[in-house]
Structures are given as C-alpha cells and as structure tokens.
Design an enzyme around this catalytic site. Structure first.
Site, PDB file in Angstrom:
ATOM      1  N   GLY A   1       0.806  -1.222   0.000  1.00 28.90           N
ATOM      2  CA  GLY A   1       0.000   0.000   0.000  1.00 28.90           C
ATOM      3  C   GLY A   1       0.835   1.267   0.000  1.00 28.90           C
TER       4      GLY A   1
ATOM      5  N   GLU B   1       1.685   1.832  -3.532  1.00 22.10           N
ATOM      6  CA  GLU B   1       0.425   2.206  -4.188  1.00 22.10           C
ATOM      7  C   GLU B   1       0.045   3.655  -3.858  1.00 22.10           C
ATOM      8  OE1 GLU B   1      -1.335  -1.367  -2.532  1.00 22.10           O
ATOM      9  OE2 GLU B   1      -1.884  -2.029  -4.542  1.00 22.10           O
TER      10      GLU B   1
ATOM     11  N   GLU C   1       2.609  -8.319  -1.916  1.00 23.16           N
ATOM     12  CA  GLU C   1       1.324  -8.930  -1.550  1.00 23.16           C
ATOM     13  C   GLU C   1       1.207 -10.417  -1.837  1.00 23.16           C
ATOM     14  OE1 GLU C   1       1.638  -5.930  -2.939  1.00 23.16           O
ATOM     15  OE2 GLU C   1       0.148  -4.537  -2.135  1.00 23.16           O
TER      16      GLU C   1
HETATM   17  N1  CO8 Z   1       1.550  -3.756   8.852  1.00 20.09           N
HETATM   18  C1  CO8 Z   1       1.564  -3.749  10.194  1.00 20.09           C
HETATM   19  N2  CO8 Z   1       2.661  -3.495  10.918  1.00 20.09           N
HETATM   20  C2  CO8 Z   1       3.803  -3.274  10.265  1.00 20.09           C
HETATM   21  C3  CO8 Z   1       3.877  -3.289   8.867  1.00 20.09           C
HETATM   22  C4  CO8 Z   1       2.669  -3.535   8.144  1.00 20.09           C
HETATM   23  N3  CO8 Z   1       2.625  -3.524   6.802  1.00 20.09           N
HETATM   24  N4  CO8 Z   1       5.139  -3.034   8.485  1.00 20.09           N
HETATM   25  C5  CO8 Z   1       5.835  -2.874   9.619  1.00 20.09           C
HETATM   26  N5  CO8 Z   1       5.045  -3.008  10.695  1.00 20.09           N
HETATM   27  C6  CO8 Z   1       5.422  -2.910  12.111  1.00 20.09           C
HETATM   28  C7  CO8 Z   1       6.100  -4.174  12.609  1.00 20.09           C
HETATM   29  O1  CO8 Z   1       5.160  -5.153  12.959  1.00 20.09           O
HETATM   30  C8  CO8 Z   1       6.875  -3.644  13.799  1.00 20.09           C
HETATM   31  O2  CO8 Z   1       5.990  -3.506  14.877  1.00 20.09           O
HETATM   32  P1  CO8 Z   1       6.439  -3.966  16.385  1.00 20.09           P
HETATM   33  O3  CO8 Z   1       7.617  -3.079  16.696  1.00 20.09           O
HETATM   34  O4  CO8 Z   1       5.237  -3.671  17.212  1.00 20.09           O
HETATM   35  O5  CO8 Z   1       6.815  -5.386  16.287  1.00 20.09           O
HETATM   36  C9  CO8 Z   1       7.276  -2.245  13.347  1.00 20.09           C
HETATM   37  O6  CO8 Z   1       6.390  -1.899  12.295  1.00 20.09           O
HETATM   38  C10 CO8 Z   1       8.697  -2.173  12.835  1.00 20.09           C
HETATM   39  O7  CO8 Z   1       8.834  -3.127  11.788  1.00 20.09           O
HETATM   40  P2  CO8 Z   1       9.990  -4.249  11.767  1.00 20.09           P
HETATM   41  O8  CO8 Z   1      10.434  -4.559  13.160  1.00 20.09           O
HETATM   42  O9  CO8 Z   1       9.490  -5.377  10.939  1.00 20.09           O
HETATM   43  O10 CO8 Z   1      11.139  -3.442  11.014  1.00 20.09           O
HETATM   44  P3  CO8 Z   1      12.328  -4.067  10.148  1.00 20.09           P
HETATM   45  O11 CO8 Z   1      13.294  -2.958   9.914  1.00 20.09           O
HETATM   46  O12 CO8 Z   1      12.855  -5.316  10.761  1.00 20.09           O
HETATM   47  O13 CO8 Z   1      11.640  -4.467   8.759  1.00 20.09           O
HETATM   48  C11 CO8 Z   1      10.208  -4.146   6.855  1.00 20.09           C
HETATM   49  C12 CO8 Z   1      11.111  -3.469   7.924  1.00 20.09           C
HETATM   50  C13 CO8 Z   1      11.070  -4.976   5.923  1.00 20.09           C
HETATM   51  C14 CO8 Z   1       9.519  -3.029   6.084  1.00 20.09           C
HETATM   52  C15 CO8 Z   1       9.184  -5.048   7.563  1.00 20.09           C
HETATM   53  O14 CO8 Z   1       8.541  -4.305   8.589  1.00 20.09           O
HETATM   54  C16 CO8 Z   1       8.134  -5.592   6.664  1.00 20.09           C
HETATM   55  O15 CO8 Z   1       8.390  -6.508   5.895  1.00 20.09           O
HETATM   56  N6  CO8 Z   1       6.886  -5.036   6.729  1.00 20.09           N
HETATM   57  C17 CO8 Z   1       5.791  -5.500   5.956  1.00 20.09           C
HETATM   58  C18 CO8 Z   1       5.919  -5.054   4.522  1.00 20.09           C
HETATM   59  C19 CO8 Z   1       4.793  -5.574   3.683  1.00 20.09           C
HETATM   60  O16 CO8 Z   1       4.662  -6.754   3.444  1.00 20.09           O
HETATM   61  N7  CO8 Z   1       3.932  -4.655   3.211  1.00 20.09           N
HETATM   62  C20 CO8 Z   1       2.821  -4.985   2.389  1.00 20.09           C
HETATM   63  C21 CO8 Z   1       1.609  -5.217   3.221  1.00 20.09           C
HETATM   64  S1  CO8 Z   1       0.250  -5.782   2.271  1.00 20.09           S
HETATM   65  C22 CO8 Z   1      -0.356  -4.419   1.546  1.00 20.09           C
HETATM   66  O17 CO8 Z   1       0.144  -3.340   1.681  1.00 20.09           O
HETATM   67  C23 CO8 Z   1      -1.564  -4.619   0.718  1.00 20.09           C
HETATM   68  C24 CO8 Z   1      -2.153  -3.308   0.204  1.00 20.09           C
HETATM   69  C25 CO8 Z   1      -3.501  -3.545  -0.372  1.00 20.09           C
HETATM   70  C26 CO8 Z   1      -4.468  -3.931   0.688  1.00 20.09           C
HETATM   71  C27 CO8 Z   1      -5.744  -4.342   0.066  1.00 20.09           C
HETATM   72  C28 CO8 Z   1      -6.678  -4.864   1.135  1.00 20.09           C
HETATM   73  C29 CO8 Z   1      -7.808  -5.558   0.588  1.00 20.09           C
END
Ligand code: CO8
Length: 259
Positions: A109, A112, A132
């Site tokens: 997102g 996007e 995704e």
């Molecule tokens: N959602 C929720 N929480 C998140 C997300 C996310 N997308 N990304 C990061 N966070 C949170 C982590 O859970 C963490 O929280 P906590 O400290 O409470 O554990 C905090 O942010 C810090 O993140 P990390 O510890 O993971 O940080 P890193 O430096 O280790 O990693 C990354 C950074 C690589 C960015 C990693 O956080 C990651 O992979 N995040 C997810 C990325 C991802 O997959 N994004 C796509 C999500 S799907 C999407 O966007 C679909 C859009 C369309 C939706 C349509 C719906 C129908």
C-alpha cells in the site's frame, strides 16, 4: 488527526503520515485521516501543491496494516480494498498536483500510495515493492492498475508476481520514480519542485494535470478533445492575458493572479 500531520507554507502543503512506530502502515483510521486531510487541503485556496511523506527515517509507508487485515473475511477484504482505492483516487484526482517524497520503505500500500501521486522523488535509501502475493493477497490499493501504467505491463508483472523489493536506483531506471536524491536532500528537493509548480499559472497547471490523467484513460481522439476544452478554458483567465501581454511587451510578469 495525529496519524497525519499537515503543514502549509508558501502555498505548499506537506502531509506527513505519522505512525513511525508501525512504519506508517495504513489501517482504516490512518486512511480515513489521509482522506480528511486531503479534503481540507483540496478545499484550502492557499494550497497549490501537496507533498506527501512519511514520518521517521525508515519508512514512507510499509504497506497496509497486516495485523488489521489478518482476520478479514472476503467481504471485509473487498471493503478495505474499496476504501483504500477511494482515498488514493482522491489523491490522483486532486486538482492540485501531489508529490510523493519517498523517505524509506514504500511497500504494498505504500508503493500504491506513492503511485497515486503525480510525481515521486525518492531518497537513495528508499525501497519499493509489491510484496502482496507473498502474503496470499493481490495488490489491493491500485497496484495492479497503476504499476503497469507507470512502468509497463511486463515490468509490473515481474515485480508483482515475484514480490521482489527494489532499491531506489532500480526504481529510477524503470521510471517508477522521477528522481533519487540523498536522504538529507529529499524534502528540499520536493519543496523546490513544488515551488517551481506553484510559481506557474494554477488554472493552467490544474487543467494540464486533468488532461494527462483523463487522456491516459481514453483514446487519442477523446483525449485531444479534453485538451482543446482545457486550452479554451485558459484563454478565459487573466493569467493568460497577463502572461502573453508581458511577453509581447518584453517585460517580466510579476506573479500570477491564478484566475
Ligand atoms: N503492517 C503492520 N505493521 C507493520 C507493517 C505492516 N505492513 N510493516 C511494519 N510493521 C510494524 C512491525 O510489525 C513492527 O511492529 P512492532 O515493533 O510492534 O513489532 C514495526 O512496524 C517495525 O517493523 P519491523 O520490526 O518489521 O522493522 P524491520 O526494519 O525489521 O523491517 C520491513 C522493515 C522490511 C519493512 C518489515 O517491517 C516488513 O516486511 N513489513 C511488511 C511489509 C509488507 O509486506 N507490506 C505490504 C503489506 S500488504 C499491503 O500493503 C496490501 C495493500 C492492499 C491492501 C488491500 C486490502 C484488501
């Protein structure tokens, strides 16, 4: 609206997504706050150009909120997708140009959201991707529609189907971003581009943006008809008269009235 901060200076608004502890992930409240902030900025006559960025050093937006989506059923997934798309269409269709200043991760997102903006400037530390399919879903906030329009179908399919994350230099090479700068220069670069846009005749700026957006969704005959319509509208403005008179009289125009 603490999920979103807005600041207005010299006709340029900066909208900062402010949830750095979750890497600015988009849940429904963050999306609603972006939606409200965009409504206010679109309505505010002092605002000519909008910059969208993310708070913190790490992320622009790391995607839709995975913890919120985890237990969605099909209907809830569809509703969330529709809501995100509605907000991002508001950004795309904003009469005022919108620049994404991508300061870090722009995933799912987040990419996007950046793609719904008119222009993307990236920090050299930014990373882009549509992860995704690795989470069992499709890009749902416009990724399947805007990515191929921006980088072409083959590259969009490669990025979406492999879920590969790319660095800023590759994003520049495929045309996903307009420019890459050092992290500390990002906001100055975005503001300078916004200032260059704000210095022009705003009726013409807005008509030009609308023509490009509408033209990309139609055939060339219909698109050039929109263009002729917009061209005509400009000749009813004081800005056109002032600017062309100044040119003919060989003097510098001191600013537009934007009407
Ligand atoms: N959602 C929720 N929480 C998140 C997300 C996310 N997308 N990304 C990061 N966070 C949170 C982590 O859970 C963490 O929280 P906590 O400290 O409470 O554990 C905090 O942010 C810090 O993140 P990390 O510890 O993971 O940080 P890193 O430096 O280790 O990693 C990354 C950074 C690589 C960015 C990693 O956080 C990651 O992979 N995040 C997810 C990325 C991802 O997959 N994004 C796509 C999500 S799907 C999407 O966007 C679909 C859009 C369309 C939706 C349509 C719906 C129908």
């Amino acid at each position: 609206m603490s999920n979103v901060l807005t600041e207005i200076k010299d006709n340029i608004a900066t909208l900062t997504i402010n949830k750095p502890e979750a890497l600015n992930a988009l849940n429904d409240q963050v999306l609603a706050d972006i939606d409200d902030a965009m409504d206010a900025l679109i309505k505010d006559e002092e605002v000519y150009v909008i910059i969208i960025t993310g708070a913190g050093e790490k992320a622009f937006v790391a995607g839709a909120d995975i913890s919120q989506m985890k237990d969605f059923n099909a209907a809830e997934g569809k509703d969330f997708g529709l809501f995100g798309n509605q907000v991002f269409l508001k950004i795309e269709n904003s009469p005022k140009p919108v620049i994404a200043a991508v300061n870090g991760f722009a995933l799912g997102g987040g990419n996007e959201l950046a793609m719904s903006c008119d222009i993307r400037i990236a920090s050299s530390k930014a990373k882009f991707g549509q992860p995704e399919v690795g989470l069992g879903i499709t890009p749902g906030f416009g990724g399947t529609q805007r990515l191929p329009r921006i980088v072409g179908a083959a590259k969009a399919k490669e990025l979406i189907l492999t879920a590969r994350t790319i660095k800023a230099d590759e994003a520049l090479a495929i045309g996903l971003v307009n420019k890459v700068v050092e992290p500390e220069e990002l906001m100055d670069e975005a503001v300078n581009m916004a200032k260059a846009i704000a210095a022009n005749a705003q009726v013409a700026v807005r008509q030009s943006k609308a023509c490009i957006n509408r033209g990309l969704q139609t055939d060339i005959t219909t698109g050039t008809a929109f263009e002729a319509e917009a061209f005509g509208i400009c000749f009813a403005t004081e800005d056109q008269k002032d600017a062309m008179t100044a040119f003919v009289e060989k003097r510098k125009l001191e600013g537009f009235k934007n009407k």
